[in-house]
Design a protein around this motif. Sequence first.
Motif, mmCIF file in Angstrom:
data_model
loop_
_atom_site.group_PDB
_atom_site.id
_atom_site.type_symbol
_atom_site.label_atom_id
_atom_site.label_comp_id
_atom_site.label_asym_id
_atom_site.label_seq_id
_atom_site.Cartn_x
_atom_site.Cartn_y
_atom_site.Cartn_z
ATOM 1 N N VAL A 200 0.849 -1.189 0.000
ATOM 2 C CA VAL A 200 0.000 0.000 0.000
ATOM 3 C C VAL A 200 0.885 1.238 0.000
ATOM 4 O O VAL A 200 1.846 1.323 0.769
ATOM 5 C CB VAL A 200 -0.915 0.021 1.242
ATOM 6 N N VAL A 201 0.547 2.203 -0.855
ATOM 7 C CA VAL A 201 1.228 3.499 -0.864
ATOM 8 C C VAL A 201 0.249 4.541 -0.325
ATOM 9 O O VAL A 201 -0.866 4.685 -0.840
ATOM 10 C CB VAL A 201 1.694 3.887 -2.276
ATOM 11 N N ILE A 202 0.681 5.258 0.701
ATOM 12 C CA ILE A 202 -0.172 6.264 1.348
ATOM 13 C C ILE A 202 -0.191 7.544 0.515
ATOM 14 O O ILE A 202 0.835 7.974 -0.007
ATOM 15 C CB ILE A 202 0.319 6.541 2.776
ATOM 16 N N GLY A 203 -1.375 8.171 0.406
ATOM 17 C CA GLY A 203 -1.526 9.349 -0.426
ATOM 18 C C GLY A 203 -1.851 10.637 0.303
ATOM 19 O O GLY A 203 -1.944 11.697 -0.335
ATOM 20 N N ARG A 204 -2.025 10.570 1.612
ATOM 21 C CA ARG A 204 -2.255 11.805 2.373
ATOM 22 C C ARG A 204 -1.846 11.576 3.823
ATOM 23 O O ARG A 204 -1.850 10.444 4.308
ATOM 24 C CB ARG A 204 -3.719 12.236 2.318
ATOM 25 N N GLU A 205 -1.471 12.636 4.514
ATOM 26 C CA GLU A 205 -1.092 12.508 5.920
ATOM 27 C C GLU A 205 -2.292 11.980 6.701
ATOM 28 O O GLU A 205 -3.404 12.504 6.585
ATOM 29 C CB GLU A 205 -0.627 13.845 6.480
ATOM 30 N N THR A 206 -2.046 10.949 7.503
ATOM 31 C CA THR A 206 -3.142 10.239 8.154
ATOM 32 C C THR A 206 -2.824 9.988 9.617
ATOM 33 O O THR A 206 -1.794 9.412 9.946
ATOM 34 C CB THR A 206 -3.396 8.888 7.445
ATOM 35 N N LYS A 207 -3.722 10.398 10.480
ATOM 36 C CA LYS A 207 -3.584 10.173 11.917
ATOM 37 C C LYS A 207 -4.964 9.881 12.484
ATOM 38 O O LYS A 207 -5.903 10.654 12.296
ATOM 39 C CB LYS A 207 -2.983 11.411 12.597
ATOM 40 N N ALA B 47 -13.607 2.830 8.208
ATOM 41 C CA ALA B 47 -14.510 3.142 7.098
ATOM 42 C C ALA B 47 -13.937 4.194 6.161
ATOM 43 O O ALA B 47 -14.308 4.252 4.979
ATOM 44 C CB ALA B 47 -15.861 3.603 7.637
ATOM 45 N N GLU B 48 -13.044 5.034 6.661
ATOM 46 C CA GLU B 48 -12.473 6.106 5.847
ATOM 47 C C GLU B 48 -11.062 5.785 5.355
ATOM 48 O O GLU B 48 -10.462 6.575 4.629
ATOM 49 C CB GLU B 48 -12.408 7.418 6.649
ATOM 50 N N ALA B 49 -10.520 4.627 5.732
ATOM 51 C CA ALA B 49 -9.102 4.364 5.526
ATOM 52 C C ALA B 49 -8.695 4.255 4.055
ATOM 53 O O ALA B 49 -7.591 4.670 3.687
ATOM 54 C CB ALA B 49 -8.686 3.096 6.271
ATOM 55 N N TRP B 50 -9.557 3.702 3.203
ATOM 56 C CA TRP B 50 -9.201 3.627 1.784
ATOM 57 C C TRP B 50 -8.947 5.013 1.199
ATOM 58 O O TRP B 50 -8.203 5.168 0.230
ATOM 59 C CB TRP B 50 -10.281 2.914 0.978
ATOM 60 N N GLY B 51 -9.548 6.039 1.784
ATOM 61 C CA GLY B 51 -9.326 7.392 1.305
ATOM 62 C C GLY B 51 -7.917 7.892 1.529
ATOM 63 O O GLY B 51 -7.526 8.913 0.946
ATOM 64 N N SER B 52 -7.153 7.202 2.363
ATOM 65 C CA SER B 52 -5.754 7.575 2.594
ATOM 66 C C SER B 52 -4.794 6.901 1.619
ATOM 67 O O SER B 52 -3.596 7.160 1.659
ATOM 68 C CB SER B 52 -5.346 7.199 4.027
ATOM 69 N N VAL C 42 -6.643 -4.150 4.487
ATOM 70 C CA VAL C 42 -5.981 -2.862 4.270
ATOM 71 C C VAL C 42 -6.591 -1.744 5.116
ATOM 72 O O VAL C 42 -5.862 -1.007 5.804
ATOM 73 C CB VAL C 42 -5.977 -2.507 2.766
ATOM 74 N N PRO C 43 -7.921 -1.557 5.123
ATOM 75 C CA PRO C 43 -8.472 -0.483 5.954
ATOM 76 C C PRO C 43 -8.158 -0.650 7.441
ATOM 77 O O PRO C 43 -7.860 0.332 8.140
ATOM 78 C CB PRO C 43 -9.979 -0.568 5.697
#
Length: 298
Positions: free
Chosen positions: A145-152, A157-162, A237-238
């Motif tokens: 998985v490659v992360i596309g935005r800063e995530t904390k 439910a929202e994790a795929w958006g990162s 993944v999520p």
Amino acid sequence: MPTPSAPAPNDRRSMRFANHDGRATIVLNDTTGIDVESASKGKFGSNPASVYGVWDVFVDWAATVNPTDSVLTLHRSRLGAPSPEPRQIFAIGLNYRDHAAESGFDLPDRLPPVFTKFQSSLTGPDTTVTLPAGGNTDWEVELVVVIGRETKGVGKAEAWGSVAGLAVGQDLSERISQLQGPAPQFSFGKSHAGFAPVGPWLVTPDELSDPDDLELGCAIDGDVVQRGRTSDLVFDVPELISSLSHGVTLYPGDLIFTGTPAGVGLARQPQRYLQPGEELRSWVEGIGEIHQVFTADR
């Protein structure tokens, strides 16, 4: 295995992205791409790492690109890791039930084992890897998985958006240095030069019919040694992204090696390890393949 077709022009979130000759490249098909800096007239730089900090803006722009603009010929030998400068590389252990069983461990109940692979081990998809002298080097095919935005602290439910996208990876592992001593040295044993090949490119989740259920596997000189499905992940993944982000901050371009299915050399009877001259082919459905050839340490 079949390669996915180029994304439809009206699919704004569907794209493949590559590091070709060290330059950010949109992949049209196996042999053709678009140079991002040229096509954007400098709006985005040539460094592939630079787009992850503005990933949403980049993906929206990519959907508007004329597929005949700044076209180049892709050569697999020139592909590097899609995210070449991650701040962090996470690796997940015991995340398939069959691999946990073959390794003699109980399934993790809250968070699977997490370790790191050092950045110096990161390479592109098609490489020659030197086997450490006196070691037992093993294979572990993984969805990366490659992360596309800063995530904390993100919810599941929202994790795929990162996620910027997905790639094929190998968590190559030198078992002697990994397991010796009073405490295991997972990060060290899994971070020799060339031990983190990733590629051949990044595929955005929306290009895949079901990003939660992909076949993955690998073969040595044509002999299939691993085959599984990401739907069998203990922590999908999520859930991985959510769990990690509640302990640390995930940054754009970070990599997560999500775990490997059964079939590693350490668990075989007799044990089997990679040998000089062998070729390892690894794949994930809908993404592509990576290839490693092994040589002896001289």
